[in-house]
Design a protein around this motif. Structure first.
Motif, PDB file in Angstrom:
ATOM      1  N   ILE A   1      39.544  72.700  32.970  1.00 59.96           N
ATOM      2  CA  ILE A   1      40.143  71.957  34.086  1.00 59.96           C
ATOM      3  C   ILE A   1      41.562  71.531  33.734  1.00 59.96           C
ATOM      4  CG2 ILE A   1      39.971  69.873  35.492  1.00 59.96           C
ATOM      5  CD1 ILE A   1      36.936  70.062  35.203  1.00 59.96           C
ATOM      6  N   ILE A   2      41.751  71.052  32.503  1.00 60.79           N
ATOM      7  CA  ILE A   2      43.078  70.621  32.055  1.00 60.79           C
ATOM      8  C   ILE A   2      44.041  71.802  32.013  1.00 60.79           C
ATOM      9  CG2 ILE A   2      44.375  69.663  30.112  1.00 60.79           C
ATOM     10  CD1 ILE A   2      41.859  68.030  29.420  1.00 60.79           C
TER      11      ILE A   2
ATOM     12  N   ALA B   1      45.010  72.937  35.526  1.00 60.46           N
ATOM     13  CA  ALA B   1      45.969  72.016  36.141  1.00 60.46           C
ATOM     14  C   ALA B   1      47.377  72.231  35.586  1.00 60.46           C
ATOM     15  CB  ALA B   1      45.524  70.573  35.916  1.00 60.46           C
TER      16      ALA B   1
ATOM     17  N   ILE C   1      48.837  75.578  36.935  1.00 61.77           N
ATOM     18  CA  ILE C   1      49.259  75.465  38.338  1.00 61.77           C
ATOM     19  C   ILE C   1      50.596  74.745  38.454  1.00 61.77           C
ATOM     20  CG2 ILE C   1      48.706  74.364  40.550  1.00 61.77           C
ATOM     21  CD1 ILE C   1      45.744  74.916  39.914  1.00 61.77           C
ATOM     22  N   VAL C   2      50.744  73.646  37.697  1.00 68.34           N
ATOM     23  CA  VAL C   2      52.000  72.886  37.730  1.00 68.34           C
ATOM     24  C   VAL C   2      53.158  73.732  37.203  1.00 68.34           C
ATOM     25  CG1 VAL C   2      53.237  70.899  36.761  1.00 68.34           C
ATOM     26  CG2 VAL C   2      50.877  70.634  37.575  1.00 68.34           C
TER      27      VAL C   2
END
Length: 400
Positions: free
Chosen positions: A208-209, A212, A215-216
């Protein structure tokens, strides 16, 4: 080394051991076969409806595309059923060969054997056969990484193992991008890699980290490139701009996207009727390929689009069922990889058609025109059916 040999020997003898026990396996996933046939037949109907006008104009035969696709589809369905009768463990001795073959075939695209079509050099001509070697890489990454994860065992949870798996899948993705200039396929290969690592790894939080952060970073990089680079120097940057403001490029790169949206909008709830599309008469370029979903929505409406999504959802459900009940980890991971591949292509294709993502050129599985795509998709379905055929269900005990 001895441990690896023992594990390989155990996998190879997995099915023969069960046969020796004299237990007959009567299970066969007819539901998966049925949904594959339904999707293929539906795809052929829509292909004829979509391509008849163009085929008549270009080739003087309104069934030109239909006949080619129908023949290939029939042969491939029979081939998938044949593959399903084989033991998928037979792939194990050829894992390394399959990986190397995928690499070599993609590199050959840059040689005189490579063929350019529609402005892209992504095909390979070997005698009478022309195909996209990047499709071989998709199967290679599914089979090879599944086997590697099985060999790693509990070590797969370590950072070193995850990096090794990511490097193996990443190499295929990089070669697909560099030698076939196919970014969408490279993304699919790397996403399959990430998906298989995620399935095999016991923890969810790190993924998940990482997701994220990725994506950023991708968003920041794309924003930087769009605002600082000359758009004429990169067609991929132009695709992003077209995605953000298609109306500003209505007469150029945004034409196909806008026409596809017009087709979907004019279809309404139940569509204009099968064969009555207006946009397929030249307004949507190459409508029989990656934009065929827009014609489905124009002729059959939102109802037809939801019907297609329902068929794909059921196909993915059957793959999920097989992965959950597979007789061993190798089979489970292979079917999980096939699940990820099909889901990715469906999501990417439909997202592009409705302009949720920039144009990627990804086809809609089983429905879009393309011989290479249907051949390798059916090979994957054959592998999934092969795994399903070895599922064992325990008979419930009868209490007297």
């Amino acid at each position: 080394m001895d441990r690896v040999k023992q594990q390989r020997k155990s996998l190879l003898s997995h099915s023969s051991g069960r046969s020796a026990a004299g237990k007959k396996n009567d299970y066969y996933d007819y539901s998966l076969v049925a949904v594959i046939v339904l999707l293929t037949c539906f795809g052929l109907i829509m292909l004829y409806s979509t391509s008849a006008y163009t085929a008549q104009i270009q080739y003087g035969d309104d069934m030109f595309y239909f006949k080619k696709q129908a023949l290939i589809s029939l042969v491939c369905i029979l081939g998938a059923l044949l593959i399903s009768r084989l033991d998928y463990h037979l792939l194990i001795p050829f894992v390394t060969f399959l990986y190397v073959l995928a690499v070599i075939l993609m590199i050959l695209v840059k040689t005189p054997l490579g063929v350019t079509s529609h402005g892209a050099r992504r095909w390979l001509q070997l005698g009478p056969i022309q195909f996209q070697p990047a499709e071989v890489a998709k199967i290679a990454v599914i089979v090879c990484l599944s086997y590697m994860i099985v060999q790693m065992g509990r070590q797969v949870r370590t950072l070193k193992a995850c990096m090794t798996l990511a490097a193996m899948g990443g190499l295929l993705a990089l070669i697909a991008y560099v030698f076939t200039d196919n970014l969408s396929t490279a993304i699919i290969i790397f996403c399959i890699t990430a998906g298989l690592i995620f399935v095999a790894h016991p923890e969810m939080k790190p993924f998940i980290i990482i997701a994220a952060v990725v994506i950023v970073l991708v968003t920041a990089i794309v924003f930087f490139l769009v605002t600082t680079m000359d758009t004429s120097s990169s067609f991929r940057i132009r695709r992003v701009l077209v995605w953000l403001h298609p109306e500003d490029y209505a007469s150029g790169d945004g034409y196909q996207t806008l026409q596809a949206l017009y087709a979907i909008g004019s279809g309404g709830l139940f569509g204009r009727g099968l064969g009555n599309s207006i946009q397929k008469l030249g307004s949507v370029p190459e409508a029989q390929n990656d934009m065929i979903f827009s014609i489905i929505c124009e002729e059959l409406g939102i109802f037809g689009g939801m019907l297609v999504l329902g068929l794909f959802a059921y196909l993915l459900y059957r793959l999920f069922f097989i992965a959950q009940n597979a007789p061993d980890m190798f089979g489970s991971l292979m079917v999980s990889g096939i699940f990820i591949h099909i889901a990715l292509q469906v999501i990417l294709n439909i997202a592009v058609v409705i302009n949720l993502l920039p144009n990627t050129g990804v086809t809609l599985p089983f429905i879009s025109y393309g011989g290479t795509s249907i051949v390798f998709l059916m090979a994957e379905m054959g592998l999934a059916l092969s795994v399903a055929r070895q599922i064992k269900f325990q008979e419930p005990e009868v209490l007297l």
